[in-house]
Design a protein around this motif. Structure first.
Motif, PDB file in Angstrom:
ATOM      1  N   ASP A 107       0.710  -1.125  -0.190  1.00 45.78           N
ATOM      2  CA  ASP A 107      -0.188   0.017  -0.174  1.00 45.78           C
ATOM      3  C   ASP A 107       0.774   1.393   0.116  1.00 45.78           C
ATOM      4  O   ASP A 107       2.089   1.172   0.355  1.00 45.78           O
ATOM      5  CB  ASP A 107      -0.904  -0.073   1.313  1.00 45.78           C
ATOM      6  N   GLN A 131      -0.461   0.419   6.699  1.00 46.53           N
ATOM      7  CA  GLN A 131       0.830  -0.375   6.469  1.00 46.53           C
ATOM      8  C   GLN A 131       2.199   0.546   6.732  1.00 46.53           C
ATOM      9  O   GLN A 131       3.056   0.142   7.321  1.00 46.53           O
ATOM     10  CB  GLN A 131       1.132  -0.854   5.140  1.00 46.53           C
ATOM     11  N   GLU A 159       2.276  -8.332  -3.236  1.00 48.12           N
ATOM     12  CA  GLU A 159       2.542  -8.879  -1.839  1.00 48.12           C
ATOM     13  C   GLU A 159       3.024 -10.111  -1.932  1.00 48.12           C
ATOM     14  O   GLU A 159       3.854 -10.542  -0.893  1.00 48.12           O
ATOM     15  CB  GLU A 159       1.254  -8.671  -0.875  1.00 48.12           C
ATOM     16  N   ALA A 202      -1.050  -7.925   3.562  1.00 46.13           N
ATOM     17  CA  ALA A 202      -2.247  -8.525   4.016  1.00 46.13           C
ATOM     18  C   ALA A 202      -2.094 -10.114   4.417  1.00 46.13           C
ATOM     19  O   ALA A 202      -1.265 -10.681   3.579  1.00 46.13           O
ATOM     20  CB  ALA A 202      -3.351  -8.243   3.119  1.00 46.13           C
ATOM     21  N   ASN A 255      -2.419 -12.710   1.852  1.00 43.06           N
ATOM     22  CA  ASN A 255      -1.380 -12.838   0.811  1.00 43.06           C
ATOM     23  C   ASN A 255      -0.309 -13.507   1.142  1.00 43.06           C
ATOM     24  O   ASN A 255       0.566 -14.021   0.498  1.00 43.06           O
ATOM     25  CB  ASN A 255      -0.799 -11.420   0.430  1.00 43.06           C
ATOM     26  N   ARG A 309     -12.677  -5.465   6.094  1.00 44.37           N
ATOM     27  CA  ARG A 309     -12.611  -5.188   4.707  1.00 44.37           C
ATOM     28  C   ARG A 309     -14.117  -4.873   4.283  1.00 44.37           C
ATOM     29  O   ARG A 309     -14.996  -5.397   4.626  1.00 44.37           O
ATOM     30  CB  ARG A 309     -12.076  -6.398   3.986  1.00 44.37           C
ATOM     31  N   ARG A 352     -13.079  -8.051  -7.203  1.00 45.27           N
ATOM     32  CA  ARG A 352     -11.582  -8.408  -7.375  1.00 45.27           C
ATOM     33  C   ARG A 352     -11.299  -8.970  -6.101  1.00 45.27           C
ATOM     34  O   ARG A 352     -11.843  -8.376  -5.002  1.00 45.27           O
ATOM     35  CB  ARG A 352     -10.873  -7.298  -7.691  1.00 45.27           C
ATOM     36  N   PRO A 364      -8.293 -10.962  -3.400  1.00 48.78           N
ATOM     37  CA  PRO A 364      -6.802 -11.422  -3.486  1.00 48.78           C
ATOM     38  C   PRO A 364      -6.866 -12.976  -3.931  1.00 48.78           C
ATOM     39  O   PRO A 364      -7.748 -13.418  -4.019  1.00 48.78           O
ATOM     40  CB  PRO A 364      -6.358 -11.439  -2.149  1.00 48.78           C
ATOM     41  N   TRP A 367      -2.913  -7.411  -6.264  1.00 42.87           N
ATOM     42  CA  TRP A 367      -3.101  -6.069  -5.409  1.00 42.87           C
ATOM     43  C   TRP A 367      -2.722  -5.151  -6.461  1.00 42.87           C
ATOM     44  O   TRP A 367      -3.607  -4.164  -6.714  1.00 42.87           O
ATOM     45  CB  TRP A 367      -2.439  -5.968  -4.282  1.00 42.87           C
ATOM     46  N   ASN A 404     -11.778  -3.997   0.729  1.00 42.55           N
ATOM     47  CA  ASN A 404     -10.640  -3.442   1.517  1.00 42.55           C
ATOM     48  C   ASN A 404     -11.051  -2.631   2.591  1.00 42.55           C
ATOM     49  O   ASN A 404     -12.110  -1.943   2.516  1.00 42.55           O
ATOM     50  CB  ASN A 404      -9.341  -2.874   0.688  1.00 42.55           C
ATOM     51  N   THR A 417      -7.423   1.784   3.502  1.00 38.70           N
ATOM     52  CA  THR A 417      -6.632   1.293   2.362  1.00 38.70           C
ATOM     53  C   THR A 417      -7.489   1.980   1.130  1.00 38.70           C
ATOM     54  O   THR A 417      -6.764   2.484   0.218  1.00 38.70           O
ATOM     55  CB  THR A 417      -6.719  -0.163   2.383  1.00 38.70           C
ATOM     56  N   GLN A 453      -2.422  -7.223   8.958  1.00 37.36           N
ATOM     57  CA  GLN A 453      -1.423  -7.148   7.865  1.00 37.36           C
ATOM     58  C   GLN A 453       0.014  -7.186   8.580  1.00 37.36           C
ATOM     59  O   GLN A 453       0.456  -6.293   9.181  1.00 37.36           O
ATOM     60  CB  GLN A 453      -1.392  -5.742   7.127  1.00 37.36           C
TER      61      GLN A 453
HETATM   62  C1  MLT Z   1      -5.301  -7.318  -0.858  1.00 38.38           C
HETATM   63  O1  MLT Z   1      -6.683  -7.014  -1.242  1.00 38.38           O
HETATM   64  O2  MLT Z   1      -4.658  -7.982  -1.786  1.00 38.38           O
HETATM   65  C2  MLT Z   1      -4.660  -6.602   0.335  1.00 38.38           C
HETATM   66  O3  MLT Z   1      -5.539  -6.600   1.228  1.00 38.38           O
HETATM   67  C3  MLT Z   1      -4.205  -5.439  -0.133  1.00 38.38           C
HETATM   68  C4  MLT Z   1      -3.384  -4.422   0.772  1.00 38.38           C
HETATM   69  O4  MLT Z   1      -2.371  -4.877   1.191  1.00 38.38           O
HETATM   70  O5  MLT Z   1      -4.030  -3.528   1.447  1.00 38.38           O
END
Ligand code: MLT
Length: 331
Positions: free
Chosen positions: A35, A41, A73, A91, A94, A150, A171, A173, A194, A211, A215, A238
């Motif tokens: 981010d 973050q 990520e 996150a 990820n 989120r 969308r 992850p 991301w 999210n 964010t 995260q």
């Molecule tokens: C994602 O949606 O891949 C992560 O939550 C994005 C982030 O790092 O904020």
């Protein structure tokens, strides 16, 4: 006199030859973020940097590379493990592709508030995930960012109930539990890294994404999204991780210094998220994004828990493991 001259000469050589070596022994930690730097973050990473640079008296420097400059990520997790970067804030969803047991933390509706998020990342549970992530992903958690729930944003229509989700391209992850969750809720999840998300929203390849408010605001999603729906299916955690091999290569006192810096940065981040989330939500509204609560969230949680949890018990280490976490959360 002669002895004194030889001694002086020796001291001079020590100063010229040894001191520059110890000065150049300063270690620069290369830390990536998914981010932007003004995100939560970034708050965690900047505080960590400040503490490490101050308490190590210049021995360590921390360079932060925000906004996916070092790759997405999941790539940063792999690079931290193999040592081509020192660490990253990513996150938790990820990391789970590399540490399946941590998938418990992405089970929908597992965490219900900040209290749960703190319980899930400190004390015995904090130690548990640290050990699991070392073993399964080769990374060492130094601290956690508490990014809040989120929420769903989209550019197509107001989403106030389950029926509104039908046909919505979201969308997500590349995380099996999250993909399955949105499917169970009736949406069309599209897994995507991301850094590709903003453009995909802009070009309407997807309608929406989920999210936390902070964010969404720092990513400037208000430029490409029209609606925010407040949902609570997943509390975003995260972690700040460094490669375990790198961590183990350090002297014990340096490990302790980094560990303390991580804990302090985590506490600082918690305060930031608790106090700034609401402002980020309001900032999105001020930028023209319509905000709404969801009317039937009890049905979302029932559906998601009944349909998704049983499918992933084996992947995350068994139902008993999930029950242990629930017990630790007081349920
Ligand atoms: C994602 O949606 O891949 C992560 O939550 C994005 C982030 O790092 O904020």
């Amino acid at each position: 006199m002669k002895r004194f001259t030889i001694f002086s000469l020796l001291m001079f050589l020590v100063a010229v030859l040894i001191l520059p070596v110890s000065a150049s022994a300063e270690k620069t930690l290369k830390i990536g973020l998914g981010d932007p730097i003004d995100s939560d973050q970034g708050v965690l990473a900047l505080r960590f940097k400040e503490i490490v640079e101050k308490t190590s008296g210049g021995k360590y420097k921390v360079d932060i590379f925000p906004a996916g400059q070092l790759g997405d990520e999941q790539k940063m997790v792999k690079d931290s493990r193999r040592g081509s970067i020192d660490g990253a804030v990513v996150a938790v969803n990820n990391i789970t592709p590399f540490a399946k047991s941590v998938g418990i933390l992405t089970l929908p509706y597992l965490m219900q508030n900040f209290d749960d998020a703190v319980k899930a990342t400190t004390g015995e549970l904090g130690d548990k995930w640290r050990a699991v992530l070392i073993k399964e992903a080769g990374v060492h958690v130094l601290g956690w960012a508490y990014s809040n729930f989120r929420v769903l944003t989209n550019s197509k229509k107001p989403v106030k109930n389950l029926a509104d989700l039908k046909g919505l391209k979201i969308r997500v992850p590349k995380n099996a539990i999250m993909i399955e969750t949105w499917q169970a809720l009736g949406a069309e999840p599209i897994p995507m890294a991301w850094p590709e998300t903003f453009t995909a929203l802009q070009q309407k390849v997807v309608d929406g994404q989920d999210n936390p408010h902070i964010t969404n605001f720092t990513m400037k999603f208000y430029e490409v999204q029209d609606y925010t729906s407040e949902v609570h299916y997943l509390f975003s955690l995260q972690p700040l991780v460094v490669g375990e091999e790198f961590f183990q290569s350090l002297p014990a006192e340096d490990q302790a210094m980094l560990t303390r810096a991580g804990i302090e940065a985590q506490q600082f981040n918690l305060l930031f998220s608790v106090t700034k989330s609401e402002a980020a939500k309001q900032n999105m509204i001020d930028k023209g994004v319509e905000y709404m609560e969801v009317e039937d969230e009890d049905q979302w949680s029932k559906l998601a828990m009944e349909k998704v949890w049983p499918k992933f018990y084996d992947t995350v280490g068994g139902k008993a493991e999930v029950d242990n976490v629930l017990k630790a959360l007081g349920r």
